[in-house]
Write a protein that holds these residues in place. Structure first.
Motif, PDB file in Angstrom:
ATOM      1  N   LEU A  31       0.967  -1.249   0.133  1.00  0.00           N
ATOM      2  CA  LEU A  31       0.003   0.004  -0.025  1.00  0.00           C
ATOM      3  C   LEU A  31       0.920   1.409   0.039  1.00  0.00           C
ATOM      4  O   LEU A  31       0.518   2.333  -0.718  1.00  0.00           O
ATOM      5  N   PHE A  32       1.892   1.161   0.806  1.00  0.00           N
ATOM      6  CA  PHE A  32       2.990   2.420   0.998  1.00  0.00           C
ATOM      7  C   PHE A  32       3.684   2.753  -0.566  1.00  0.00           C
ATOM      8  O   PHE A  32       3.401   3.522  -1.181  1.00  0.00           O
ATOM      9  N   ALA A  33       3.917   1.501  -1.288  1.00  0.00           N
ATOM     10  CA  ALA A  33       4.618   1.564  -2.601  1.00  0.00           C
ATOM     11  C   ALA A  33       3.541   2.152  -3.535  1.00  0.00           C
ATOM     12  O   ALA A  33       3.731   3.019  -4.521  1.00  0.00           O
ATOM     13  N   LEU A  34       2.122   1.426  -3.464  1.00  0.00           N
ATOM     14  CA  LEU A  34       1.214   2.184  -4.376  1.00  0.00           C
ATOM     15  C   LEU A  34       1.042   3.642  -4.320  1.00  0.00           C
ATOM     16  O   LEU A  34       0.607   4.128  -4.978  1.00  0.00           O
ATOM     17  N   GLY A  35       0.927   4.060  -2.907  1.00  0.00           N
ATOM     18  CA  GLY A  35       0.732   5.532  -2.736  1.00  0.00           C
ATOM     19  C   GLY A  35       1.922   6.445  -3.312  1.00  0.00           C
ATOM     20  O   GLY A  35       1.602   7.396  -3.891  1.00  0.00           O
ATOM     21  N   LEU A  36       3.207   5.774  -3.499  1.00  0.00           N
ATOM     22  CA  LEU A  36       4.283   6.517  -4.264  1.00  0.00           C
ATOM     23  C   LEU A  36       4.267   6.787  -5.682  1.00  0.00           C
ATOM     24  O   LEU A  36       4.998   7.378  -6.426  1.00  0.00           O
ATOM     25  N   GLN A  37       3.345   5.737  -6.247  1.00  0.00           N
ATOM     26  CA  GLN A  37       3.469   5.369  -7.656  1.00  0.00           C
ATOM     27  C   GLN A  37       3.235   6.838  -8.654  1.00  0.00           C
ATOM     28  O   GLN A  37       3.888   6.799  -9.632  1.00  0.00           O
ATOM     29  N   ASP A  38       2.429   7.526  -8.133  1.00  0.00           N
ATOM     30  CA  ASP A  38       2.456   8.961  -9.076  1.00  0.00           C
ATOM     31  C   ASP A  38       2.727  10.066  -8.253  1.00  0.00           C
ATOM     32  O   ASP A  38       2.688  11.111  -9.010  1.00  0.00           O
ATOM     33  N   ILE A  39       3.877  10.003  -7.435  1.00  0.00           N
ATOM     34  CA  ILE A  39       4.643  11.040  -6.578  1.00  0.00           C
ATOM     35  C   ILE A  39       5.606  11.420  -7.823  1.00  0.00           C
ATOM     36  O   ILE A  39       6.565  10.664  -7.998  1.00  0.00           O
ATOM     37  N   ARG A  40       5.943  12.785  -7.833  1.00  0.00           N
ATOM     38  CA  ARG A  40       7.276  13.169  -8.621  1.00  0.00           C
ATOM     39  C   ARG A  40       7.987  13.967  -7.690  1.00  0.00           C
ATOM     40  O   ARG A  40       7.647  15.141  -7.437  1.00  0.00           O
ATOM     41  N   PRO A  41       8.997  13.221  -7.216  1.00  0.00           N
ATOM     42  CA  PRO A  41       9.892  13.884  -6.146  1.00  0.00           C
ATOM     43  C   PRO A  41      10.827  14.977  -6.917  1.00  0.00           C
ATOM     44  O   PRO A  41      11.041  15.032  -8.068  1.00  0.00           O
ATOM     45  N   HIS A  42      11.174  15.834  -6.212  1.00  0.00           N
ATOM     46  CA  HIS A  42      12.293  17.047  -6.569  1.00  0.00           C
ATOM     47  C   HIS A  42      13.657  16.484  -6.376  1.00  0.00           C
ATOM     48  O   HIS A  42      14.241  16.164  -5.355  1.00  0.00           O
ATOM     49  N   ILE A  43      13.916  15.796  -7.553  1.00  0.00           N
ATOM     50  CA  ILE A  43      15.359  15.046  -7.477  1.00  0.00           C
ATOM     51  C   ILE A  43      16.505  15.938  -8.633  1.00  0.00           C
ATOM     52  O   ILE A  43      17.731  15.520  -8.382  1.00  0.00           O
ATOM     53  N   ARG A  44      16.041  16.830  -9.071  1.00  0.00           N
ATOM     54  CA  ARG A  44      16.744  17.595  -9.909  1.00  0.00           C
ATOM     55  C   ARG A  44      16.139  18.968 -10.073  1.00  0.00           C
ATOM     56  O   ARG A  44      15.264  19.062  -9.924  1.00  0.00           O
ATOM     57  N   ASP A  45      17.156  19.910 -10.442  1.00  0.00           N
ATOM     58  CA  ASP A  45      16.669  21.258 -10.421  1.00  0.00           C
ATOM     59  C   ASP A  45      15.881  21.650 -11.867  1.00  0.00           C
ATOM     60  O   ASP A  45      16.345  21.991 -12.825  1.00  0.00           O
ATOM     61  N   ASP A  46      14.636  21.274 -11.682  1.00  0.00           N
ATOM     62  CA  ASP A  46      13.799  21.580 -13.029  1.00  0.00           C
ATOM     63  C   ASP A  46      12.265  21.697 -12.434  1.00  0.00           C
ATOM     64  O   ASP A  46      12.235  21.847 -11.098  1.00  0.00           O
ATOM     65  N   LYS A  47      11.478  22.197 -13.125  1.00  0.00           N
ATOM     66  CA  LYS A  47      10.069  22.555 -12.735  1.00  0.00           C
ATOM     67  C   LYS A  47       8.952  21.383 -12.606  1.00  0.00           C
ATOM     68  O   LYS A  47       8.012  21.737 -12.146  1.00  0.00           O
ATOM     69  N   PHE A  48       9.598  20.357 -12.982  1.00  0.00           N
ATOM     70  CA  PHE A  48       8.460  19.044 -13.167  1.00  0.00           C
ATOM     71  C   PHE A  48       8.350  18.174 -11.921  1.00  0.00           C
ATOM     72  O   PHE A  48       9.095  17.016 -11.885  1.00  0.00           O
TER      73      PHE A  48
END
Length: 166
Positions: A31-48
């Motif tokens: 369930l935890f992993a499923l909750g993460l599936q559409d999360i876009r973390p800030h991993i590089r310096d961009d706006k997305f």
């Protein structure tokens, strides 16, 4: 363009979250992993990337496919599993030798015959959303949903985390 199936999606976690003590059974980890599936973390310096946690939706069909078989349990038991998952917390080690606890979910809602809505608590933003200056691990859900124990899941996460250091 065809949308990726749930298991073909990649999830990303900050390595401190992988190392955190998560007292979760296999269903709770899924369930935890499923909750993460559409999360876009800030991993590089961009706006997305996401700045706030949005709701992640898992369709009823996906829930049936992922949880209604001999290996994963039964969809009828989902309420008990969700209740236990909602009460879950993580224990984080501090650099000064201390520790801290964080509640994981803001909400988990089941909508009959439609699906499941998961939203994370803001307290874990630094480990899921704001990871630009942290080491992180990325993997596909497919590799993990085939596992049959939480110990195997934790081991594979740790191995993938260590792979990034080599």
């Amino acid at each position: 363009m065809k949308e990726l199936s749930v298991l073909d999606k990649e999830i990303i976690q900050a390595n401190p979250l992988i190392r955190a003590k998560k007292q979760m059974n296999l269903t709770e980890m899924r369930l935890f992993a499923l909750g993460l599936q559409d999360i876009r973390p800030h991993i590089r310096d961009d706006k997305f990337h996401d700045v706030e946690f949005h709701e992640t939706f898992i369709s009823y069909g996906d829930l049936i496919a992922l949880f209604d078989d001999k290996n994963n349990g039964n969809i009828a038991n989902l309420k008990n599993r969700i209740e236990k998952a909602y009460d879950a917390k993580i224990e984080l080690s501090r650099k000064d030798g201390g520790f801290g606890f964080r509640h994981i979910y803001k909400k988990i809602d089941y909508i009959p015959y439609k699906g499941l809505v998961i939203q994370f608590d803001d307290e874990i933003k630094p480990y899921i959303l704001e990871i630009i200056n942290q080491q992180y691990t990325k993997y596909k859900l497919k590799a993990f949903f085939a596992l049959s124990s939480p110990y195997a899941w934790r081991l594979l996460e740790s191995l993938l985390e260590m792979q990034g250091y080599l």
